[in-house]
Design a protein around this motif. Structure first.
Motif, PDB file in Angstrom:
ATOM      1  N   ARG A 163       0.831  -1.206   0.000  1.00  0.00           N
ATOM      2  CA  ARG A 163       0.000   0.000   0.000  1.00  0.00           C
ATOM      3  C   ARG A 163       0.859   1.247   0.000  1.00  0.00           C
ATOM      4  N   THR A 186       2.023   1.730  -3.520  1.00  0.00           N
ATOM      5  CA  THR A 186       0.873   2.146  -4.315  1.00  0.00           C
ATOM      6  C   THR A 186       0.565   3.615  -4.113  1.00  0.00           C
ATOM      7  N   ARG A 242      -8.813  -0.808   0.541  1.00  0.00           N
ATOM      8  CA  ARG A 242      -8.244  -2.151   0.482  1.00  0.00           C
ATOM      9  C   ARG A 242      -8.976  -3.014  -0.530  1.00  0.00           C
ATOM     10  N   GLU A 252      -7.947  -2.216  -4.048  1.00  0.00           N
ATOM     11  CA  GLU A 252      -6.625  -2.762  -4.347  1.00  0.00           C
ATOM     12  C   GLU A 252      -6.710  -4.256  -4.643  1.00  0.00           C
ATOM     13  N   GLN A 288      -5.785  -5.974  -8.197  1.00  0.00           N
ATOM     14  CA  GLN A 288      -4.759  -7.014  -8.201  1.00  0.00           C
ATOM     15  C   GLN A 288      -5.309  -8.323  -8.760  1.00  0.00           C
ATOM     16  N   MET A 292      -3.432  -0.680  -9.396  1.00  0.00           N
ATOM     17  CA  MET A 292      -3.576   0.310  -8.334  1.00  0.00           C
ATOM     18  C   MET A 292      -5.024   0.387  -7.885  1.00  0.00           C
ATOM     19  N   GLY A 293      -5.257   0.543  -6.594  1.00  0.00           N
ATOM     20  CA  GLY A 293      -6.595   0.749  -6.064  1.00  0.00           C
ATOM     21  C   GLY A 293      -6.799   2.201  -5.686  1.00  0.00           C
TER      22      GLY A 293
END
Length: 228
Positions: free
Chosen positions: A5, A8, A162, A165, A169, A188-189
């Motif tokens: 994170r 990211t 979260r 993400e 992913q 990327m979130g």
């Protein structure tokens, strides 16, 4: 490709430096995108917001070249790939459009065909759609690919971040598992930032729950400069 994170958030800050600002979370010390800075940018795709690619275009091209991910350039046409993607996903709710002034393709995978509520497990029906996207990426290998995850504003911002993400992913890993070179892909979130619609009516909120795949073609000149 997996990112923590922190990484990211760092990439997000780097990519948005021209149009946004980053702030430091007083609780964690992490750098993140300022929601105030981007709150007024609604209805735009992540590709248009970023105006580029996660991690920087030059480094990404060099990595893809070094990894042997880029193919030949004879006969490549972005408009042809767009037409074929639109045909192969017709009637599914998937939207395929040009972004970045016609320099990139954005494939919008809306809620309802992607994941169950609160889940990042890819729906069985969604797999066939992703298979078609993966096939297109293999047929037209001369591009870099970003996968962006988004949520609505229901629930806490941390859990939404979260989840976004995890979904991005999951899609990236699925494409890689279907033969798309990992050196071409980043994910990327964005959580509940960059909403497609500003709403709290729980009706149009579904438009905010989406995954987007951005395809940015690499020119022969760019690949050559990177050692192709």
């Amino acid at each position: 490709m997996q990112f923590s994170r922190k990484i990211t958030a760092g990439f997000a800050c780097l990519s948005l430096v021209a149009v946004s600002a980053c702030v430091t979370d007083p609780n964690t010390g992490e750098r993140k995108i300022s929601r105030t800075a981007i709150g007024g940018i609604g209805g735009t795709a992540a590709g248009a917001l970023l105006g580029g690619l996660i991690g920087g275009r030059t480094a990404r091209i060099a990595g893809a070249v070094a990894g042997g991910a880029l193919g030949g350039y004879v006969g490549y046409r972005m408009d042809q790939q767009i037409r074929e993607l639109r045909t192969s996903t017709a009637g599914s709710g998937v939207d395929v459009s040009e972004v970045d002034g016609g320099q990139a393709i954005l494939v919008n995978l809306p809620d309802g065909v992607t994941f169950a509520t609160g889940s990042y497990q890819i729906n069985s029906g969604f797999q066939s759609l992703l298979d078609r996207v993966a096939s297109s990426l293999q047929q037209y290998p001369n591009s870099l690919v970003d996968v962006y995850g988004y949520t609505d504003t229901v629930g806490s911002s941390s859990s939404n971040q979260r989840l976004s993400e995890q979904r991005a992913q999951a899609v990236a890993n699925y494409l890689i598992g279907r033969g798309v070179a990992s050196s071409r892909i980043r994910w990327m979130g964005f959580g509940e930032t960059n909403l497609a619609v500003q709403t709290g009516d729980n009706v149009n909120e579904a438009r905010n729950r989406r995954v987007e795949v951005k395809i940015l073609p690499v020119s022969q000149q760019e690949a050559g400069s990177a050692g192709y």
